[in-house]
Design an enzyme around this catalytic site. Sequence first.
Site, PDB file in Angstrom:
ATOM      1  N   ARG A  43      -3.887  68.276 -30.995  1.00  0.00           N
ATOM      2  CA  ARG A  43      -2.906  69.227 -30.463  1.00  0.00           C
ATOM      3  C   ARG A  43      -2.789  70.525 -31.264  1.00  0.00           C
ATOM      4  O   ARG A  43      -2.393  71.544 -30.729  1.00  0.00           O
ATOM      5  CB  ARG A  43      -1.537  68.552 -30.380  1.00  0.00           C
ATOM      6  CG  ARG A  43      -1.420  67.718 -29.123  1.00  0.00           C
ATOM      7  CD  ARG A  43      -0.042  67.240 -28.910  1.00  0.00           C
ATOM      8  NE  ARG A  43       0.477  66.659 -30.147  1.00  0.00           N
ATOM      9  CZ  ARG A  43       1.669  66.103 -30.257  1.00  0.00           C
ATOM     10  NH1 ARG A  43       2.468  66.056 -29.224  1.00  0.00           N
ATOM     11  NH2 ARG A  43       2.071  65.593 -31.391  1.00  0.00           N
ATOM     12  N   LYS A 147      -9.605  50.470 -36.472  1.00  0.00           N
ATOM     13  CA  LYS A 147      -8.656  49.388 -36.602  1.00  0.00           C
ATOM     14  C   LYS A 147      -7.264  49.982 -36.803  1.00  0.00           C
ATOM     15  O   LYS A 147      -7.191  51.124 -37.233  1.00  0.00           O
ATOM     16  CB  LYS A 147      -9.041  48.452 -37.746  1.00  0.00           C
ATOM     17  CG  LYS A 147      -8.802  49.036 -39.153  1.00  0.00           C
ATOM     18  CD  LYS A 147      -8.778  47.975 -40.200  1.00  0.00           C
ATOM     19  CE  LYS A 147      -7.388  47.505 -40.482  1.00  0.00           C
ATOM     20  NZ  LYS A 147      -6.762  48.075 -41.675  1.00  0.00           N
ATOM     21  N   HIS A 177     -14.555  49.023 -41.454  1.00  0.00           N
ATOM     22  CA  HIS A 177     -15.377  49.746 -42.426  1.00  0.00           C
ATOM     23  C   HIS A 177     -15.999  48.825 -43.481  1.00  0.00           C
ATOM     24  O   HIS A 177     -16.937  49.198 -44.159  1.00  0.00           O
ATOM     25  CB  HIS A 177     -14.611  50.920 -43.049  1.00  0.00           C
ATOM     26  CG  HIS A 177     -13.641  50.535 -44.118  1.00  0.00           C
ATOM     27  ND1 HIS A 177     -12.391  50.045 -43.833  1.00  0.00           N
ATOM     28  CD2 HIS A 177     -13.724  50.563 -45.469  1.00  0.00           C
ATOM     29  CE1 HIS A 177     -11.754  49.793 -44.967  1.00  0.00           C
ATOM     30  NE2 HIS A 177     -12.538  50.096 -45.973  1.00  0.00           N
ATOM     31  N   LYS A 181     -20.130  48.630 -45.758  1.00  0.00           N
ATOM     32  CA  LYS A 181     -20.370  48.565 -47.210  1.00  0.00           C
ATOM     33  C   LYS A 181     -21.741  47.946 -47.461  1.00  0.00           C
ATOM     34  O   LYS A 181     -22.092  46.915 -46.877  1.00  0.00           O
ATOM     35  CB  LYS A 181     -19.274  47.736 -47.896  1.00  0.00           C
ATOM     36  CG  LYS A 181     -17.895  48.402 -47.834  1.00  0.00           C
ATOM     37  CD  LYS A 181     -16.857  47.646 -48.628  1.00  0.00           C
ATOM     38  CE  LYS A 181     -15.460  48.163 -48.326  1.00  0.00           C
ATOM     39  NZ  LYS A 181     -15.046  49.310 -49.115  1.00  0.00           N
ATOM     40  N   GLU A 215      -6.271  44.754 -54.285  1.00  0.00           N
ATOM     41  CA  GLU A 215      -6.113  46.205 -54.427  1.00  0.00           C
ATOM     42  C   GLU A 215      -5.080  46.489 -55.506  1.00  0.00           C
ATOM     43  O   GLU A 215      -4.066  45.799 -55.584  1.00  0.00           O
ATOM     44  CB  GLU A 215      -5.623  46.802 -53.115  1.00  0.00           C
ATOM     45  CG  GLU A 215      -6.616  46.683 -52.001  1.00  0.00           C
ATOM     46  CD  GLU A 215      -6.154  47.458 -50.799  1.00  0.00           C
ATOM     47  OE1 GLU A 215      -6.475  48.648 -50.720  1.00  0.00           O
ATOM     48  OE2 GLU A 215      -5.419  46.878 -49.973  1.00  0.00           O
ATOM     49  N   ASP A 234      -3.252  43.840 -41.762  1.00  0.00           N
ATOM     50  CA  ASP A 234      -3.929  44.979 -42.362  1.00  0.00           C
ATOM     51  C   ASP A 234      -5.297  44.599 -42.951  1.00  0.00           C
ATOM     52  O   ASP A 234      -6.233  45.377 -42.876  1.00  0.00           O
ATOM     53  CB  ASP A 234      -3.025  45.580 -43.458  1.00  0.00           C
ATOM     54  CG  ASP A 234      -3.574  46.881 -44.001  1.00  0.00           C
ATOM     55  OD1 ASP A 234      -3.936  47.747 -43.181  1.00  0.00           O
ATOM     56  OD2 ASP A 234      -3.649  47.044 -45.240  1.00  0.00           O
ATOM     57  N   HIS A 239     -10.909  42.635 -42.281  1.00  0.00           N
ATOM     58  CA  HIS A 239     -11.889  42.699 -43.371  1.00  0.00           C
ATOM     59  C   HIS A 239     -12.247  41.319 -43.937  1.00  0.00           C
ATOM     60  O   HIS A 239     -13.418  41.000 -44.117  1.00  0.00           O
ATOM     61  CB  HIS A 239     -11.363  43.583 -44.503  1.00  0.00           C
ATOM     62  CG  HIS A 239     -10.951  44.953 -44.055  1.00  0.00           C
ATOM     63  ND1 HIS A 239     -11.598  45.629 -43.048  1.00  0.00           N
ATOM     64  CD2 HIS A 239      -9.951  45.784 -44.469  1.00  0.00           C
ATOM     65  CE1 HIS A 239     -11.021  46.817 -42.874  1.00  0.00           C
ATOM     66  NE2 HIS A 239     -10.019  46.923 -43.722  1.00  0.00           N
ATOM     67  N   LYS A 329      -1.841  43.767 -52.297  1.00  0.00           N
ATOM     68  CA  LYS A 329      -1.668  45.108 -52.873  1.00  0.00           C
ATOM     69  C   LYS A 329      -0.988  44.931 -54.230  1.00  0.00           C
ATOM     70  O   LYS A 329      -0.411  43.880 -54.506  1.00  0.00           O
ATOM     71  CB  LYS A 329      -0.757  45.950 -51.992  1.00  0.00           C
ATOM     72  CG  LYS A 329      -1.309  46.186 -50.606  1.00  0.00           C
ATOM     73  CD  LYS A 329      -1.676  47.627 -50.396  1.00  0.00           C
ATOM     74  CE  LYS A 329      -2.147  47.877 -48.989  1.00  0.00           C
ATOM     75  NZ  LYS A 329      -3.422  48.557 -48.897  1.00  0.00           N
TER      76      LYS A 329
HETATM   77  C1  BG6 Z   1      -7.823  49.535 -44.828  1.00  0.00           C
HETATM   78  C2  BG6 Z   1      -6.398  49.090 -44.989  1.00  0.00           C
HETATM   79  O1  BG6 Z   1      -8.371  49.028 -43.654  1.00  0.00           O
HETATM   80  O2  BG6 Z   1      -8.592  49.079 -45.938  1.00  0.00           O
HETATM   81  C3  BG6 Z   1      -5.812  49.605 -46.291  1.00  0.00           C
HETATM   82  O3  BG6 Z   1      -5.631  49.564 -43.906  1.00  0.00           O
HETATM   83  C4  BG6 Z   1      -6.695  49.206 -47.450  1.00  0.00           C
HETATM   84  O4  BG6 Z   1      -4.500  49.129 -46.493  1.00  0.00           O
HETATM   85  C5  BG6 Z   1      -8.155  49.583 -47.187  1.00  0.00           C
HETATM   86  O5  BG6 Z   1      -6.219  49.887 -48.603  1.00  0.00           O
HETATM   87  C6  BG6 Z   1      -9.056  49.001 -48.245  1.00  0.00           C
HETATM   88  O6  BG6 Z   1     -10.341  49.502 -48.097  1.00  0.00           O
HETATM   89  P1  BG6 Z   1     -11.332  49.592 -49.328  1.00  0.00           P
HETATM   90  O7  BG6 Z   1     -12.608  50.060 -48.746  1.00  0.00           O
HETATM   91  O8  BG6 Z   1     -10.727  50.526 -50.312  1.00  0.00           O
HETATM   92  O9  BG6 Z   1     -11.412  48.204 -49.890  1.00  0.00           O
END
Ligand code: BG6
Length: 480
Positions: A43, A147, A177, A181, A215, A234, A239, A329
């Site tokens: 937008r 996602k 994603h 990797k 994380e 999440d 993942h 986290k």
């Molecule tokens: C994302 C999550 O999909 O992946 C995040 O929404 C997370 O919360 C992230 O921090 C982690 O990705 P990576 O590649 O840093 O392990």
Amino acid sequence: MPPTFVIFGASGDLTSRKLIPALYKLFVKGRLPSGVRVVGFSRSKFSHDQWRESLAETTAEFVGDGFDKGKWTEFAGHIYYHPGDIGEAEDFATLASFLSEVEEGKPCPRVYYLSMAPRFYEPAIQQLGASGLNDDCDCPRRVVIEKPFGTDLESAKRLNESVHEVFKEQQVYRIDHYLGKETVQNLMVLRFANTIFEPIWNRNYVDHVQITVAEEVEVGSRAGYYDSAGVMRDMVQNHLMQLVMISAMEAPVRYDADAIRNEKVKVLHAIRPLDERAIRKDTFRAQYRGYTACEGVESTSRTATFSALKLWIDNWRWQGVPFYLRSGKAMSCRTTQIVIQFREPPHKLFADSPKNLGESNRLVIQVQPDEGIQMHFQTKVPDAGMKMRQTDLDFNYQQEFKSKMPEAYERLLLDALEGDASLFARADEVEAAWKIIDPVLEGWKSSDKPTLYMYDPGFWGPDECTEWMREQGRDWFDTC
Ligand code: BG6
């Protein structure tokens, strides 16, 4: 014909942080088809030049040292901007004319990348359909969806249905994603391009598998989204499930999208559903202290920022082998690891055998950071009788290949442009993953069991989780 990469949600964070830097790096490496075009749609009222200028700054920031102004200027010549609103059919009509103008009326493959809040996925897809932008009669049209793909099984099914009203499944690229990797892809190479691992990669030799995605960061500015998602939606549904699938799958007959995804989905179908008792006994949840003070989080929030669970895969290969998953986290470090813990030797031959031989006989796939693979085993200490201790064989990507790991998005965007869906999730895969996670979320909602534990930031989650593992005669592999 050179493809066109259209980004919906072009003024958003993902575009500037990940998509454009990945496309820029691919361009610098000479991997993008020559003549490629990148068209932003959102937008904000940018001109082409204004968008290019703003991306120049953000790309320099996110690419860091490797940013080259000259190369950027060259790449920026491929970037265009078309302002528009997802809700306005008229804007899609003008986008359609703009695209054929930059493509000089030629049939060019297109990738539509939905880089926006999930509530806009369905409207965007409907507009793509209504404006005919989905029509792949002359040329491939693909849609990439970020996602989270739904928030539970029902919503994922609904979204799949809406998507399928407009696009055929082969046109749909659901991104996770983690599949981009290098180390995750290498897991397939490790298992299926060597003969030494696969014969022991099963219940006869493996005691258990641990998958940790830890994380160090807290929820930060994403607290609003995170509070409704929590660690299960999440991280675990997507993942960690991907890591389970690739660790546990059978060898596909071919390296192609359907053969790979067929095998992956079979793993999900074989995971034993978690009933009420298993949710109490085999799932674990916790929240880091201070989470509820984050802006955007309800002060009474019971969202789990950490979870661990034990899964059983009921098939021939994995019967009786628990898969432990853990993610959180605000943990002591950032690390993603897959640990294959092999069984103890059946007979302790040496008087000095350590009590727990199980700590060796361990293969650690270090997904990130310090990407590599370590094998832990017992070795005789020289000149010390038959005393032994644990030693490692250590393969490190950086030392071996002397190059920086590419960003996951580079590989995935290139695959989407080239039409290779091997590293993207299929509709049934996403739904099967929700089918496993949904009962846990439901169970957690309706009961206090398992307890929601608290942990201090900077630790490996709560002590109770370490205890939970010990009670099962095992230890987490807590190494950064
Ligand atoms: C994302 C999550 O999909 O992946 C995040 O929404 C997370 O919360 C992230 O921090 C982690 O990705 P990576 O590649 O840093 O392990």
